[in-house]
Write a protein that holds these residues in place. Structure first.
Motif, PDB file in Angstrom:
ATOM      1  N   TYR A 153       1.020  -1.214   0.030  1.00 61.41           N
ATOM      2  CA  TYR A 153      -0.171   0.077  -0.072  1.00 61.41           C
ATOM      3  C   TYR A 153       1.123   1.304  -0.013  1.00 61.41           C
ATOM      4  CZ  TYR A 153      -3.738  -3.160   1.369  1.00 61.41           C
ATOM      5  OH  TYR A 153      -4.612  -4.232   1.393  1.00 61.41           O
ATOM      6  N   LYS A 154       0.438   2.116  -0.919  1.00 62.13           N
ATOM      7  CA  LYS A 154       1.147   3.582  -0.792  1.00 62.13           C
ATOM      8  C   LYS A 154       0.327   4.480  -0.510  1.00 62.13           C
ATOM      9  CE  LYS A 154       4.221   6.388  -3.877  1.00 62.13           C
ATOM     10  NZ  LYS A 154       4.560   6.621  -5.016  1.00 62.13           N
ATOM     11  N   ASN A 155       0.440   5.578   0.435  1.00 61.29           N
ATOM     12  CA  ASN A 155      -0.602   6.462   0.685  1.00 61.29           C
ATOM     13  C   ASN A 155      -2.108   5.697   1.110  1.00 61.29           C
ATOM     14  OD1 ASN A 155       1.023   8.810   0.797  1.00 61.29           O
ATOM     15  ND2 ASN A 155       0.763   8.617  -1.401  1.00 61.29           N
ATOM     16  N   GLU A 156      -2.152   4.620   1.793  1.00 58.80           N
ATOM     17  CA  GLU A 156      -3.198   3.670   2.216  1.00 58.80           C
ATOM     18  C   GLU A 156      -3.807   3.227   0.850  1.00 58.80           C
ATOM     19  OE1 GLU A 156      -3.677   3.048   5.043  1.00 58.80           O
ATOM     20  OE2 GLU A 156      -1.922   4.236   5.650  1.00 58.80           O
ATOM     21  N   GLN A 157      -3.231   3.539  -0.282  1.00 58.35           N
ATOM     22  CA  GLN A 157      -4.084   2.737  -1.600  1.00 58.35           C
ATOM     23  C   GLN A 157      -3.104   1.636  -2.027  1.00 58.35           C
ATOM     24  OE1 GLN A 157      -6.684   4.280  -3.051  1.00 58.35           O
ATOM     25  NE2 GLN A 157      -7.001   5.380  -1.301  1.00 58.35           N
ATOM     26  N   ARG A 158      -4.075   0.489  -2.200  1.00 57.39           N
ATOM     27  CA  ARG A 158      -3.231  -0.631  -2.598  1.00 57.39           C
ATOM     28  C   ARG A 158      -2.596  -0.538  -3.954  1.00 57.39           C
ATOM     29  NH1 ARG A 158      -5.544  -6.936  -3.431  1.00 57.39           N
ATOM     30  NH2 ARG A 158      -3.431  -7.750  -3.775  1.00 57.39           N
ATOM     31  N   ILE A 159      -1.230  -0.980  -4.201  1.00 54.55           N
ATOM     32  CA  ILE A 159      -0.592  -0.958  -5.406  1.00 54.55           C
ATOM     33  C   ILE A 159      -0.664  -2.334  -6.086  1.00 54.55           C
ATOM     34  CG2 ILE A 159       1.628  -0.566  -6.534  1.00 54.55           C
ATOM     35  CD1 ILE A 159       2.344   1.376  -4.069  1.00 54.55           C
ATOM     36  N   ARG A 160      -0.969  -2.455  -7.180  1.00 56.48           N
ATOM     37  CA  ARG A 160      -1.101  -3.732  -7.898  1.00 56.48           C
ATOM     38  C   ARG A 160       0.374  -3.990  -8.620  1.00 56.48           C
ATOM     39  NH1 ARG A 160      -4.551  -7.281 -10.154  1.00 56.48           N
ATOM     40  NH2 ARG A 160      -6.318  -5.908  -9.933  1.00 56.48           N
TER      41      ARG A 160
END
Length: 249
Positions: A153-160
């Motif tokens: 996760y980067k800035n609480e957003q999941r990275i694929r």
């Protein structure tokens, strides 16, 4: 995984290659699905949900690059691309759009089988908890790595991340501070020794893609650092507490 050792989608417009790969892969325990062009490949992918795809580049209707791009919009299924192109830049173009590996035609079926086995073995390991030094969560600034769920996760957003990208990140993080040469990374993640220097370019492509996804500024990387003339490393982690790794230098 489905079937015995896994289900492989073989995509190639040459009937002889499809036939040879089907025979060899089925003999060692894989289920095999075949497609003769890009459009048929996408239909087979959606219908059969394969565990891995062997994908030719030069095909009618839709080439391998187009197929790879479409699949990557919805899936991280491992993709090994087959290419007859001699130019290194052309051969690694597939890696830039999401392929996990490539082989140049003519290729050794035995080597392809070894690479398939290596990738699927690592894929199978996703089902078990994988903890780095008994710490499954790693926080580094705005980045969080969950090694048990194999998620980032980067800035609480999941990275694929593709399977290879996560394996690469995990390798560097779990040995933070250690410099890995391109050859060592190839051996660790792909399980083979390259025959030419061009093969090590695979590592550079995956490093570049990973940096684009996790670094604040990929042009000035702070997490995946280049050791000039030696390889790559992740800055040494120096503080751990409560199951969470927090700092690096």
């Amino acid at each position: 995984m489905s079937g015995h050792k896994g289900k492989i989608l073989v995509v190639d417009d040459e009937a002889s290659i499809r036939r040879i790969l089907q025979t060899r892969l089925e003999m060692i325990g894989y289920d095999v699905v075949k497609a003769k062009d890009g459009e048929e490949a996408l239909l087979a992918f959606r219908r059969e949900a394969p565990d891995l795809i062997v994908l030719d580049v030069m095909m009618p209707k839709l080439d391998g690059y187009g197929v790879c791009q479409e699949i990557r919009k919805q899936s991280d299924v491992p993709i090994i691309m087959l290419t007859a192109l001699a130019d290194v830049a052309e051969r690694i173009a597939g890696l830039n759009i999401g392929a996990d590996d490539y082989m140049t035609k003519p290729f050794s079926p035995k080597e392809l089988e070894a690479r398939i086995a290596c990738i699927l073995r690592r894929l199978l390991q996703k089902t078990s908890v994988n903890v780095i030094d008994n710490f499954s969560l790693i926080h580094l600034g705005n980045l969080k790595i969950d090694t048990s769920k194999r998620q980032v996760y980067k800035n609480e957003q999941r990275i694929r991340l593709t399977d290879v990208e996560f394996n690469l990140l995990e390798l560097l993080v779990s040995h933070s501070g250690k410099v890995f040469s391109r050859l060592e990374i190839l051996q660790q993640l792909w399980g083979f020794v390259p025959e030419t220097n061009a093969d090590t370019r695979v590592v550079d492509v995956h490093i570049s893609r990973l940096r684009t996804k996790i670094e604040s500024d990929p042009n000035l990387p702070e997490l995946i650092v280049t050791a000039r003339g030696s390889g790559y490393f992740f800055p040494r982690i120096i503080s751990k507490r409560a199951g969470i790794t927090e700092k690096y230098d």
